[in-house]
Design a protein around this motif. Structure first.
Motif, short mmCIF file in Angstrom:
data_model
loop_
_atom_site.label_atom_id
_atom_site.label_comp_id
_atom_site.label_asym_id
_atom_site.label_seq_id
_atom_site.Cartn_x
_atom_site.Cartn_y
_atom_site.Cartn_z
N LEU A 111 40.53 20.48 26.06
CA LEU A 111 40.80 20.09 24.68
C LEU A 111 39.59 20.29 23.79
O LEU A 111 39.71 20.66 22.61
N ALA A 112 38.40 20.08 24.35
CA ALA A 112 37.17 20.19 23.56
C ALA A 112 36.88 21.62 23.11
O ALA A 112 36.06 21.84 22.22
N ALA A 114 39.11 23.53 21.67
CA ALA A 114 39.97 23.85 20.53
C ALA A 114 39.15 23.89 19.24
O ALA A 114 38.27 23.06 19.04
N ALA A 117 37.71 20.66 17.18
CA ALA A 117 37.66 19.50 18.07
C ALA A 117 36.37 18.71 17.87
O ALA A 117 35.29 19.29 17.70
N THR A 118 36.48 17.40 17.89
CA THR A 118 35.30 16.54 17.81
C THR A 118 34.76 16.29 19.21
O THR A 118 35.44 16.57 20.21
N LEU A 133 39.27 12.28 21.64
CA LEU A 133 38.73 13.29 20.73
C LEU A 133 39.81 13.68 19.73
O LEU A 133 41.01 13.53 19.99
N ASP A 134 39.38 14.15 18.57
CA ASP A 134 40.29 14.59 17.51
C ASP A 134 40.22 16.10 17.35
O ASP A 134 39.19 16.71 17.66
N VAL A 135 41.31 16.67 16.87
CA VAL A 135 41.35 18.09 16.54
C VAL A 135 41.84 18.20 15.10
O VAL A 135 42.95 17.78 14.78
N VAL A 142 47.02 23.78 21.21
CA VAL A 142 45.89 22.95 21.62
C VAL A 142 46.13 22.33 22.99
O VAL A 142 45.22 22.22 23.80
N ARG A 161 44.90 13.34 17.42
CA ARG A 161 43.98 12.54 18.25
C ARG A 161 44.51 12.50 19.67
O ARG A 161 45.68 12.21 19.89
#
Length: 201
Positions: A111-112, A114, A117-118, A133-135, A142, A161
């Motif tokens: 996911l990170a 993407a 991504a945070t 984490l958020d995108v 994603v 999120r």
């Protein structure tokens, strides 16, 4: 002879007690709530606790208030959401799924990558340690659930999120999708009680 008879009777009683105790095994805990039926359609939900569809492991349940619906209900993913009264779109969607990743760490690492991504931060999900984490934005896929029944894409003006946790040896992913990121704080506040109500069995 009398002594032998007493001894035999005692052994029978002990044996009977043992068998009786063996049957006093507590029944497996069953999730409290209404099971979500398998399928894909716009299903209005009454206020209360709803249980993950048949075949979803681990069994999960969530509490929703009035005005919630469910569209996707499979053995590897399900969702609940609040529809937008002004157009054919959701205000917010909360999804729960099983990841095909080998571990929670692997799912988070994927996911990170993407765009938008945070950095992951520590959180909890259903009482288990989780990574969040958020995108923001994006224009491509994603995340896909284990069987591919749920796919979440990035989109301009949207915010996602993700919370990822190992729940009983299964990688569970919860996600909050808000199509209009400008209303993120307001919509997240609507989704937060649903996430907090998540229970596993």
């Amino acid at each position: 002879m009398r002594r032998l008879l007493v001894l035999a009777t005692a052994l029978l009683l002990v044996g009977g007690c043992a068998r009786s105790e063996d049957t006093l095994v507590p029944a497996p805990t069953r999730p409290a709530g209404t099971p979500l039926p398998l399928g894909k359609n716009d299903l209005p939900l009454t206020a209360g606790r709803w249980v993950s569809p048949d075949g979803f492991v681990p069994a999960l349940s969530v509490q929703v208030g009035t005005g919630w619906t469910s569209v996707h209900r499979y053995a590897d993913a399900f969702d609940v959401g609040r529809p937008d009264p002004q157009r054919d779109a959701p205000l917010v969607v909360v999804t729960f799924s099983v990841s095909g990743a080998s571990s929670a760490a692997a799912a988070v690492a994927d996911l990170a990558t993407a765009p938008g991504a945070t950095a992951p931060v520590a959180d909890t999900l259903a009482g288990s340690p989780a990574q969040r984490l958020d995108v923001l934005g994006g224009s491509a896929s994603v995340y896909r659930s284990r069987d591919g029944d749920l796919e979440l894409d990035g989109a301009q003006g949207q915010r996602l999120r993700f919370l990822v946790a190992d729940v009983g040896g299964v990688v569970v992913v919860a996600a909050v999708l808000v199509p209009d990121a400008r209303a993120w704080a307001q919509r997240l506040a609507v989704a937060a009680p649903v996430l907090a109500s998540l229970r596993t069995y």
